[in-house]
Write a protein that holds these residues in place. Structure first.
Motif, PDB file in Angstrom:
ATOM      1  N   ARG A   1      -6.949   2.277   4.125  1.00 26.90           N
ATOM      2  CA  ARG A   1      -5.736   1.468   3.971  1.00 26.90           C
ATOM      3  C   ARG A   1      -4.485   2.154   4.477  1.00 26.90           C
ATOM      4  O   ARG A   1      -3.716   1.560   5.228  1.00 26.90           O
ATOM      5  N   GLU A   2      -4.274   3.389   4.045  1.00 23.34           N
ATOM      6  CA  GLU A   2      -3.019   4.050   4.361  1.00 23.34           C
ATOM      7  C   GLU A   2      -2.859   4.164   5.879  1.00 23.34           C
ATOM      8  O   GLU A   2      -1.794   3.878   6.435  1.00 23.34           O
TER       9      GLU A   2
ATOM     10  N   GLU B   1       5.922  -6.401   5.370  1.00 24.84           N
ATOM     11  CA  GLU B   1       5.180  -5.805   4.266  1.00 24.84           C
ATOM     12  C   GLU B   1       4.122  -6.757   3.727  1.00 24.84           C
ATOM     13  O   GLU B   1       2.999  -6.371   3.432  1.00 24.84           O
ATOM     14  N   ARG B   2       4.527  -8.005   3.609  1.00 33.03           N
ATOM     15  CA  ARG B   2       3.577  -9.001   3.108  1.00 33.03           C
ATOM     16  C   ARG B   2       2.375  -9.110   4.042  1.00 33.03           C
ATOM     17  O   ARG B   2       1.236  -9.170   3.615  1.00 33.03           O
TER      18      ARG B   2
ATOM     19  N   ARG C   1      -2.156   0.864   7.482  1.00 32.74           N
ATOM     20  CA  ARG C   1      -0.768   0.461   7.220  1.00 32.74           C
ATOM     21  C   ARG C   1       0.171   1.112   8.243  1.00 32.74           C
ATOM     22  O   ARG C   1       1.003   0.446   8.869  1.00 32.74           O
TER      23      ARG C   1
ATOM     24  N   ARG D   1      -5.329  -5.090   2.029  1.00 33.80           N
ATOM     25  CA  ARG D   1      -6.048  -5.279   0.771  1.00 33.80           C
ATOM     26  C   ARG D   1      -7.494  -5.721   1.009  1.00 33.80           C
ATOM     27  O   ARG D   1      -8.314  -5.727   0.114  1.00 33.80           O
TER      28      ARG D   1
ATOM     29  N   TYR E   1       0.235  -6.022   3.821  1.00 31.01           N
ATOM     30  CA  TYR E   1      -0.493  -6.026   2.543  1.00 31.01           C
ATOM     31  C   TYR E   1      -1.701  -6.959   2.597  1.00 31.01           C
ATOM     32  O   TYR E   1      -2.792  -6.626   2.138  1.00 31.01           O
ATOM     33  N   GLU E   2      -1.474  -8.129   3.227  1.00 33.28           N
ATOM     34  CA  GLU E   2      -2.570  -9.094   3.324  1.00 33.28           C
ATOM     35  C   GLU E   2      -3.730  -8.550   4.154  1.00 33.28           C
ATOM     36  O   GLU E   2      -4.880  -8.927   3.960  1.00 33.28           O
TER      37      GLU E   2
END
Lengths: 345, 125
Positions: A25-26, A10-11, A29, A18, A14-15
């Motif tokens: 984004r979605e 997740e980290r 991801r 963002r 996210y990096e």
């Protein structure tokens, strides 16, 4: 997957996300979740090894966003530097003239320290930095816009065309009269911008004439009460002309696009001028009286144009001038477009 | 020495970058998801970094050469990419070009090898 692994993934994701545009984004991801779990399954590797293989999330994000890392590219850089020089020098000159005017009208200022610190130095610095910023922004927009122009130009193509180039394929130089001088456009753009900024940020330059007498008086030929309506119309007018100049700069030669832009801009300018001069109370109806009071004199001579101030004569003179110039510009553009605009690029 | 290594690395990267799009396009006649594409390329000896491939796929999609679809039927959602009609056309044209380039390179390098060999032989005599 343990919590810890999930947390690391997740980290990482996210990096990456963002740093990419919001609307992507979605999906990115989801893509990354798919990819990471695939890699773990197939390579039987741990989360840490997989993420190490994927590399720094910053680099990943940079590749995703695919933007080039510059504001103004080589294509525009030369012009940017040239226009910047002209702009900064003329801003400086403009500022110096205004300083001299202020000093002449009120010599008392010369004895005040704040005049040197604020008016001479700080204001100059602010206008130079402001101009620098505005021009940079403008060219950044050019850069961005031009990227698209080039993409649309590549419609008719074949690999052969792209690859083999012979001197016989050199396009004919556009007829001298078909070319639009970049310098003219740039000067037009710079002056519309400068005029617009002054109108917005320094309206006293246009609304007031300081007459030195026994007391200070503000005598303006323009109607102060209607300024709230006049200003937006003047700004729209300048914006239309600015857009037209930018269009001409990008085209570089007379063509249909330039002709349409010129006609639209010309018609808009004429309509706005009619609204300003004929519909709105543009002029200060008390201008002549205020002037007479300020100078302690009477304007009665039949030869003095100011006598006809409130008869609409001034408006008519301006309007006729604007219409003649605009129609002439349109006529020249239409003529040159019809005459030379069809030559192949 | 490390400088030479760096130059070499950059040159290799450049060389591979040129063939990347063609390699990717060649594999996407039928729909494939990202990681399967990485694997099928790797099997054929064409290594590609995942963090290059994924953004590249998106870019090609944006250019209209590829089209993607999420498939949610399996154990987890997967995004499948395949060539569009425009992608087919570009792929065919690129392929022709590549054939020409590789033939010429082959000739060039072969010729050079012969010349070198000749020079070496002369040296021995």
């Amino acid at each position: 997957m343990t919590m810890e692994k999930n947390d690391m993934m997740e980290r990482y994701i996210y990096e990456v996300i963002r740093r990419v545009p919001k609307k992507q984004r979605e999906e990115i991801r989801l893509e990354l979740e798919e990819l990471i779990s695939d890699m773990m399954e197939q390579e039987e590797a741990g989360m840490e090894a997989v993420l190490t293989k994927l590399g720094n999330p910053r680099d990943f994000a940079q590749k995703y966003s695919g933007r080039h890392n510059y504001l103004i590219g080589p294509e525009y850089y030369g012009d940017y530097c040239w226009v910047m020089k002209v702009f900064l020098l003329s801003t400086l000159a403009f500022h110096m003239i205004s300083v001299i005017f202020q000093a002449v009208f009120s010599p008392g200022l010369l004895l005040e320290m704040s005049f040197y610190v604020k008016t001479v130095f700080t204001d100059a610095l602010i206008s130079l930095i402001g101009g620098f910023g505005m021009l940079t922004l403008l060219f950044a927009v050019f850069e961005h816009y031009n990227v698209r122009v080039q993409i649309t130009k590549e419609k008719n193509w074949s690999v052969e065309q792209l690859k083999t180039w012979t001197p016989s394929k050199l396009p004919p130089v556009p007829n001298k009269k078909a070319r639009i001088s970049r310098g003219d456009c740039i000067v037009g753009i710079v002056f519309s911008l400068m005029f617009g900024l002054l109108l917005i940020f320094a309206p006293e330059w246009f609304t007031g004439v300081n007459i030195g007498g026994k007391e200070w008086k503000l005598v303006s030929p323009f109607n102060h009460e209607a300024w709230n309506v006049i200003l937006p119309i003047l700004v729209i007018d300048l914006a239309v002309e600015l857009a037209n100049e930018i269009m001409k700069l990008l085209a570089g030669r007379y063509c249909k696009k330039v002709m349409i832009s010129e006609i639209l801009s010309g018609v808009t300018v004429i309509i706005l001028s009619v609204i300003l001069l004929k519909v709105l109370p543009f002029w200060n109806p008390n201008f002549v009286r205020e002037l007479e009071e300020a100078f302690e004199m009477q304007i009665t001579s039949q030869q003095d144009l100011l006598l006809y101030w409130n008869d609409g004569l001034i408006s008519n003179i301006f309007l006729v001038g604007i219409v003649i110039i605009t129609v002439a510009e349109i006529a020249v553009t239409v003529y040159r477009t019809c005459r030379y605009g069809n030559e192949k690029e | 020495m490390s400088e030479k290594k760096e130059i070499m690395e950059n040159l290799l990267l450049e060389l591979r970058r040129g063939t990347l799009i063609l390699s990717v396009l060649s594999q996407l006649h039928l729909p494939k998801y990202g990681y399967a594409l990485v694997q099928s390329l790797e099997e054929k000896g064409v290594g590609i970094e995942t963090n290059t491939l994924y953004p590249l796929l998106r870019r090609l999609e944006k250019q209209g050469l590829l089209v993607s679809e999420w498939e949610t039927g399996g154990s987890k959602p997967r995004k499948y990419y395949r060539r569009t009609e425009a992608g087919d056309e570009v792929y065919e044209k690129l392929k022709e070009q590549w054939k020409g380039i590789s033939q010429n390179m082959e000739k060039l390098l072969e010729e050079n090898e012969k010349l070198q060999k000749g020079a070496d032989d002369n040296g021995k005599k």
